[in-house]
Design a protein around this motif. Structure first.
Motif, PDB file in Angstrom:
ATOM      1  N   UNK A   2      -6.043   0.833 -54.426  1.00 17.86           N
ATOM      2  CA  UNK A   2      -6.659   2.151 -54.325  1.00 17.86           C
ATOM      3  C   UNK A   2      -6.218   2.962 -55.532  1.00 17.86           C
ATOM      4  N   UNK A   3      -7.076   3.904 -55.950  1.00 13.36           N
ATOM      5  CA  UNK A   3      -6.774   4.744 -57.103  1.00 13.36           C
ATOM      6  C   UNK A   3      -6.996   6.204 -56.770  1.00 13.36           C
ATOM      7  N   UNK A   4      -6.117   7.047 -57.317  1.00 12.80           N
ATOM      8  CA  UNK A   4      -6.251   8.496 -57.201  1.00 12.80           C
ATOM      9  C   UNK A   4      -6.191   9.060 -58.612  1.00 12.80           C
ATOM     10  N   UNK A   5      -7.137   9.929 -58.937  1.00 13.44           N
ATOM     11  CA  UNK A   5      -7.153  10.631 -60.218  1.00 13.44           C
ATOM     12  C   UNK A   5      -6.915  12.104 -59.953  1.00 13.44           C
ATOM     13  N   UNK A   6      -5.934  12.688 -60.620  1.00 15.62           N
ATOM     14  CA  UNK A   6      -5.622  14.112 -60.537  1.00 15.62           C
ATOM     15  C   UNK A   6      -5.942  14.727 -61.890  1.00 15.62           C
TER      16      UNK A   6
ATOM     17  N   UNK B 218     -12.818  18.802 -61.248  1.00 16.01           N
ATOM     18  CA  UNK B 218     -12.281  19.757 -62.202  1.00 16.01           C
ATOM     19  C   UNK B 218     -10.773  19.881 -62.133  1.00 16.01           C
ATOM     20  N   UNK B 219     -10.244  20.719 -63.005  1.00 14.38           N
ATOM     21  CA  UNK B 219      -8.800  20.961 -63.070  1.00 14.38           C
ATOM     22  C   UNK B 219      -8.277  21.393 -61.706  1.00 14.38           C
ATOM     23  N   UNK B 220      -7.177  20.789 -61.307  1.00 13.13           N
ATOM     24  CA  UNK B 220      -6.574  21.100 -60.015  1.00 13.13           C
ATOM     25  C   UNK B 220      -7.207  20.354 -58.850  1.00 13.13           C
ATOM     26  N   UNK B 221      -8.112  19.430 -59.142  1.00  8.33           N
ATOM     27  CA  UNK B 221      -8.749  18.627 -58.090  1.00  8.33           C
ATOM     28  C   UNK B 221      -8.373  17.159 -58.265  1.00  8.33           C
ATOM     29  N   UNK B 222      -8.475  16.423 -57.157  1.00  8.91           N
ATOM     30  CA  UNK B 222      -8.175  14.997 -57.167  1.00  8.91           C
ATOM     31  C   UNK B 222      -9.290  14.245 -56.449  1.00  8.91           C
ATOM     32  N   UNK B 223      -9.426  12.967 -56.790  1.00  8.24           N
ATOM     33  CA  UNK B 223     -10.405  12.097 -56.142  1.00  8.24           C
ATOM     34  C   UNK B 223      -9.738  10.749 -55.877  1.00  8.24           C
ATOM     35  N   UNK B 224     -10.054  10.166 -54.716  1.00  6.65           N
ATOM     36  CA  UNK B 224      -9.470   8.883 -54.317  1.00  6.65           C
ATOM     37  C   UNK B 224     -10.560   7.838 -54.149  1.00  6.65           C
ATOM     38  N   UNK B 225     -10.260   6.633 -54.624  1.00  8.64           N
ATOM     39  CA  UNK B 225     -11.138   5.488 -54.434  1.00  8.64           C
ATOM     40  C   UNK B 225     -10.377   4.425 -53.659  1.00  8.64           C
TER      41      UNK B 225
ATOM     42  N   UNK C   9      -5.670  13.963 -67.381  1.00  5.58           N
ATOM     43  CA  UNK C   9      -5.568  13.543 -65.980  1.00  5.58           C
ATOM     44  C   UNK C   9      -4.479  12.495 -65.798  1.00  5.58           C
ATOM     45  N   UNK C  10      -4.010  12.398 -64.571  1.00  4.39           N
ATOM     46  CA  UNK C  10      -3.112  11.318 -64.146  1.00  4.39           C
ATOM     47  C   UNK C  10      -3.885  10.396 -63.223  1.00  4.39           C
TER      48      UNK C  10
END
Length: 155
Positions: free
Chosen positions: A55-59, A77-84, A102-103
């Protein structure tokens, strides 16, 4: 405890201006951690891809990243994250005018095989691709798994 200065970690070749793998310098056992800077037009990955076992998370720290997903494009956008979840198709890119910072976190650390699709001019559509290092080790290239045509070159 481990501490690292992100700017002290060497950037890796790829589709992003800056990709710094932080897991090694931090000594993580179970999580992959990458720092990215994407100039306009660049992407996190080599193509539309999925990691069947990770699984991946991008911040996103600054800018706006657009992720192509099976459900359509998602802007983060800035301050948001998404998970796959493992096995979800995605490709994150910078479609804006400002740099994206991003991280990316992945678990488990070893992602295993990656399925990747890219457009192949010779085949006339999206095909499975793989990544290899050039013989002189100055670039990474993506190649169509069907016809072996080069579909991208990254330094």
């Amino acid at each position: 405890m481990e501490k690292v200065n992100i700017d002290a970690v060497e950037s890796r070749m790829g589709p992003a201006s800056v990709k710094r793998a932080l897991a090694g310098p931090l000594g993580t056992d179970d999580i992959a951690l990458n720092y990215y800077e994407l100039a306009p037009g660049e992407s996190f990955g080599f193509g539309y891809h999925r990691h069947p076992n990770q699984e991946e998370v991008f911040l996103v720290q600054s800018g706006t990243a657009t992720f192509e997903t099976e459900d359509g494009d998602v802007r983060v956008g800035a301050g948001q994250a998404i998970r796959f979840a493992p096995g979800e198709w995605q490709r994150g890119r910078n479609e804006g005018d400002e740099r994206v910072v991003a991280l990316a976190l992945g678990a488990p650390q070893e992602m295993g095989d990656t399925d990747m699709l890219r457009h192949c001019e010779d085949c006339g559509g999206r095909t499975h691709n793989y990544v290899e290092m050039t013989d002189d080790r100055d670039a990474l290239v993506t190649r169509c798994a069907e016809c072996d045509a080069e579909t991208g070159r990254f330094t």
